[in-house]
Design a protein around this motif. Structure first.
Motif, PDB file in Angstrom:
ATOM      1  N   TYR A  46       0.829  -1.210   0.000  1.00 20.66           N
ATOM      2  CA  TYR A  46       0.000   0.000   0.000  1.00 20.66           C
ATOM      3  C   TYR A  46       0.858   1.252   0.000  1.00 20.66           C
ATOM      4  O   TYR A  46       0.525   2.243  -0.675  1.00 20.66           O
ATOM      5  CB  TYR A  46      -0.917   0.014   1.227  1.00 20.66           C
ATOM      6  CG  TYR A  46      -1.904  -1.129   1.272  1.00 20.66           C
ATOM      7  CD1 TYR A  46      -2.432  -1.666   0.099  1.00 20.66           C
ATOM      8  CD2 TYR A  46      -2.306  -1.681   2.487  1.00 20.66           C
ATOM      9  CE1 TYR A  46      -3.325  -2.725   0.134  1.00 20.66           C
ATOM     10  CE2 TYR A  46      -3.200  -2.736   2.532  1.00 20.66           C
ATOM     11  CZ  TYR A  46      -3.708  -3.258   1.352  1.00 20.66           C
ATOM     12  OH  TYR A  46      -4.587  -4.299   1.398  1.00 20.66           O
ATOM     13  N   ASP A  47       1.958   1.241   0.732  1.00 22.91           N
ATOM     14  CA  ASP A  47       2.870   2.395   0.748  1.00 22.91           C
ATOM     15  C   ASP A  47       3.450   2.635  -0.642  1.00 22.91           C
ATOM     16  O   ASP A  47       3.520   3.782  -1.111  1.00 22.91           O
ATOM     17  CB  ASP A  47       4.005   2.156   1.748  1.00 22.91           C
ATOM     18  CG  ASP A  47       3.541   2.237   3.195  1.00 22.91           C
ATOM     19  OD1 ASP A  47       2.435   2.744   3.439  1.00 22.91           O
ATOM     20  OD2 ASP A  47       4.289   1.765   4.077  1.00 22.91           O
ATOM     21  N   LEU A  48       3.866   1.549  -1.291  1.00 25.52           N
ATOM     22  CA  LEU A  48       4.438   1.669  -2.635  1.00 25.52           C
ATOM     23  C   LEU A  48       3.400   2.176  -3.630  1.00 25.52           C
ATOM     24  O   LEU A  48       3.681   3.058  -4.457  1.00 25.52           O
ATOM     25  CB  LEU A  48       4.973   0.309  -3.080  1.00 25.52           C
ATOM     26  CG  LEU A  48       5.756   0.257  -4.396  1.00 25.52           C
ATOM     27  CD1 LEU A  48       7.034   1.089  -4.288  1.00 25.52           C
ATOM     28  CD2 LEU A  48       6.095  -1.190  -4.759  1.00 25.52           C
ATOM     29  N   ASP A  49       2.200   1.639  -3.536  1.00 21.22           N
ATOM     30  CA  ASP A  49       1.118   2.051  -4.435  1.00 21.22           C
ATOM     31  C   ASP A  49       0.741   3.504  -4.202  1.00 21.22           C
ATOM     32  O   ASP A  49       0.477   4.259  -5.156  1.00 21.22           O
ATOM     33  CB  ASP A  49      -0.098   1.141  -4.207  1.00 21.22           C
ATOM     34  CG  ASP A  49      -1.151   1.315  -5.278  1.00 21.22           C
ATOM     35  OD1 ASP A  49      -0.811   1.241  -6.477  1.00 21.22           O
ATOM     36  OD2 ASP A  49      -2.333   1.510  -4.917  1.00 21.22           O
ATOM     37  N   GLU A  50       0.740   3.916  -2.948  1.00 17.71           N
ATOM     38  CA  GLU A  50       0.416   5.310  -2.618  1.00 17.71           C
ATOM     39  C   GLU A  50       1.484   6.263  -3.157  1.00 17.71           C
ATOM     40  O   GLU A  50       1.162   7.361  -3.670  1.00 17.71           O
ATOM     41  CB  GLU A  50       0.291   5.469  -1.106  1.00 17.71           C
ATOM     42  CG  GLU A  50       0.025   6.886  -0.626  1.00 17.71           C
ATOM     43  CD  GLU A  50      -1.332   7.433  -1.056  1.00 17.71           C
ATOM     44  OE1 GLU A  50      -1.511   8.662  -1.016  1.00 17.71           O
ATOM     45  OE2 GLU A  50      -2.214   6.629  -1.421  1.00 17.71           O
ATOM     46  N   GLN A  51       2.749   5.870  -3.085  1.00 14.45           N
ATOM     47  CA  GLN A  51       3.830   6.691  -3.630  1.00 14.45           C
ATOM     48  C   GLN A  51       3.651   6.896  -5.138  1.00 14.45           C
ATOM     49  O   GLN A  51       3.816   8.006  -5.651  1.00 14.45           O
ATOM     50  CB  GLN A  51       5.181   6.036  -3.343  1.00 14.45           C
ATOM     51  CG  GLN A  51       5.592   6.042  -1.884  1.00 14.45           C
ATOM     52  CD  GLN A  51       6.854   5.229  -1.649  1.00 14.45           C
ATOM     53  OE1 GLN A  51       7.651   5.000  -2.562  1.00 14.45           O
ATOM     54  NE2 GLN A  51       7.055   4.790  -0.414  1.00 14.45           N
ATOM     55  N   ILE A  56       1.938  10.181  -9.951  1.00 17.83           N
ATOM     56  CA  ILE A  56       1.067  10.372 -11.114  1.00 17.83           C
ATOM     57  C   ILE A  56       0.195  11.611 -10.938  1.00 17.83           C
ATOM     58  O   ILE A  56      -0.020  12.388 -11.891  1.00 17.83           O
ATOM     59  CB  ILE A  56       0.204   9.114 -11.339  1.00 17.83           C
ATOM     60  CG1 ILE A  56       1.101   7.943 -11.772  1.00 17.83           C
ATOM     61  CG2 ILE A  56      -0.879   9.359 -12.372  1.00 17.83           C
ATOM     62  CD1 ILE A  56       0.382   6.615 -11.865  1.00 17.83           C
ATOM     63  N   LYS A  57      -0.289  11.821  -9.725  1.00 14.90           N
ATOM     64  CA  LYS A  57      -1.109  13.004  -9.451  1.00 14.90           C
ATOM     65  C   LYS A  57      -0.314  14.285  -9.693  1.00 14.90           C
ATOM     66  O   LYS A  57      -0.824  15.250 -10.297  1.00 14.90           O
ATOM     67  CB  LYS A  57      -1.600  12.948  -8.009  1.00 14.90           C
ATOM     68  CG  LYS A  57      -2.598  14.045  -7.643  1.00 14.90           C
ATOM     69  CD  LYS A  57      -3.091  13.860  -6.212  1.00 14.90           C
ATOM     70  CE  LYS A  57      -4.093  14.955  -5.852  1.00 14.90           C
ATOM     71  NZ  LYS A  57      -4.601  14.786  -4.455  1.00 14.90           N
ATOM     72  N   THR A  58       0.938  14.287  -9.254  1.00 16.23           N
ATOM     73  CA  THR A  58       1.798  15.447  -9.469  1.00 16.23           C
ATOM     74  C   THR A  58       2.075  15.659 -10.951  1.00 16.23           C
ATOM     75  O   THR A  58       2.054  16.797 -11.453  1.00 16.23           O
ATOM     76  CB  THR A  58       3.131  15.278  -8.710  1.00 16.23           C
ATOM     77  OG1 THR A  58       2.870  15.162  -7.323  1.00 16.23           O
ATOM     78  CG2 THR A  58       4.052  16.470  -8.958  1.00 16.23           C
ATOM     79  N   GLU A  83       3.887   1.472 -13.311  1.00 16.57           N
ATOM     80  CA  GLU A  83       2.535   0.995 -13.030  1.00 16.57           C
ATOM     81  C   GLU A  83       2.428  -0.509 -13.278  1.00 16.57           C
ATOM     82  O   GLU A  83       1.825  -1.248 -12.486  1.00 16.57           O
ATOM     83  CB  GLU A  83       1.521   1.730 -13.901  1.00 16.57           C
ATOM     84  CG  GLU A  83       1.204   3.141 -13.460  1.00 16.57           C
ATOM     85  CD  GLU A  83       0.137   3.789 -14.313  1.00 16.57           C
ATOM     86  OE1 GLU A  83      -0.973   4.026 -13.805  1.00 16.57           O
ATOM     87  OE2 GLU A  83       0.411   4.049 -15.498  1.00 16.57           O
ATOM     88  N   SER A  84       3.014  -0.960 -14.380  1.00 12.42           N
ATOM     89  CA  SER A  84       2.981  -2.386 -14.709  1.00 12.42           C
ATOM     90  C   SER A  84       3.730  -3.210 -13.665  1.00 12.42           C
ATOM     91  O   SER A  84       3.288  -4.299 -13.280  1.00 12.42           O
ATOM     92  CB  SER A  84       3.586  -2.625 -16.096  1.00 12.42           C
ATOM     93  OG  SER A  84       2.818  -1.992 -17.099  1.00 12.42           O
TER      94      SER A  84
END
Length: 232
Positions: A46-51, A56-58, A83-84
């Protein structure tokens, strides 16, 4: 009752199996360790996915492109490989967790069978099936009619064991007969093609539900073993 008499377990000749309390402690400890391991792995993911999400948001906010299509192309160019990798990491992590859970499950079944062999001279039958079904069949032979109390708790675990085998040995592609054993499980996503069923995603809840089922199974099994061996 033929087997019971053979092992000295009769109403007129009561026995007791204190080893069962050590078995119970060993199983409980391993199950709690599994839960902790999976929680740690999931939190790391989850930490990695959140990073990645924040990156991507930035990128979307600062890209400078005017159209959504241009923004998405830019995002894909910068972060597509990452992402992959993260998506593949999740698939590998879930598969490894499933393997770990079934490894513990098999190990504890074997431990119980070995101790029955040692303490009651219970001869293990010739192995003619994969280990988990083999050990369950062995326990059925020992428990006799008592196994009926526990079998309904074993069946949903076995259905998930089929999933594990499909992931490990069949490149996630199930035959129709295999698919029928787990099609009712909501947290497995499949795609059908030519009577083959490709497992493309397994929800994180799969392992937590599986562990809960195994925990209940062993509680019922040990209770039945206590009754069988007249252990209080």
């Amino acid at each position: 009752m033929e087997n019971s008499r053979k092992f000295g377990i009769t109403l007129n000749n009561p026995t007791s199996w204190p080893e069962i309390f050590w078995i119970q402690y060993d199983i409980d400890t391993s199950i709690e360790a599994l839960k902790k391991m999976i929680d740690l792995q999931n939190n790391s993911y989850y930490d990695l996915d959140e990073q990645l999400f924040r990156k991507i948001k930035t990128t979307r906010r600062t890209s400078g492109f005017k159209t959504e299509e241009e923004v998405e192309q830019y995002v894909s160019h910068l972060h597509g490989i990452e992402e992959s990798i993260v998506a593949e990491l999740r698939k590998i992590q879930v598969a490894n967790q499933i393997n770990a859970v079934f490894s513990i499950f098999e190990n504890k079944l074997k431990m119980i069978c070995d101790k029955l062999n040692r303490d009651y001279n219970f001869q293990l039958p010739e192995k003619k099936s994969p280990y988990i079904p083999y050990y369950w069949k062995t326990l059925q032979n020992f428990l006799e009619e008592g196994s009926n109390q526990t079998e309904k708790y074993y069946t949903p675990i076995y259905n998930k064991y089929i999933v594990r085998n499909v992931l490990n040995h069949q490149d996630s592609i199930a035959e129709k007969k295999q698919y029928d054993t787990f099609k009712h499980i909501e947290n497995i996503m499949t795609i059908e093609s030519d009577d083959k069923y490709y497992i493309y995603e397994i929800d994180q809840s799969f392992c937590s539900i599986l562990i809960d089922q195994i925990e209940i199974f062993f509680k019922k099994l040990l209770q039945t073993l206590k009754e069988k061996t007249n252990t209080n």
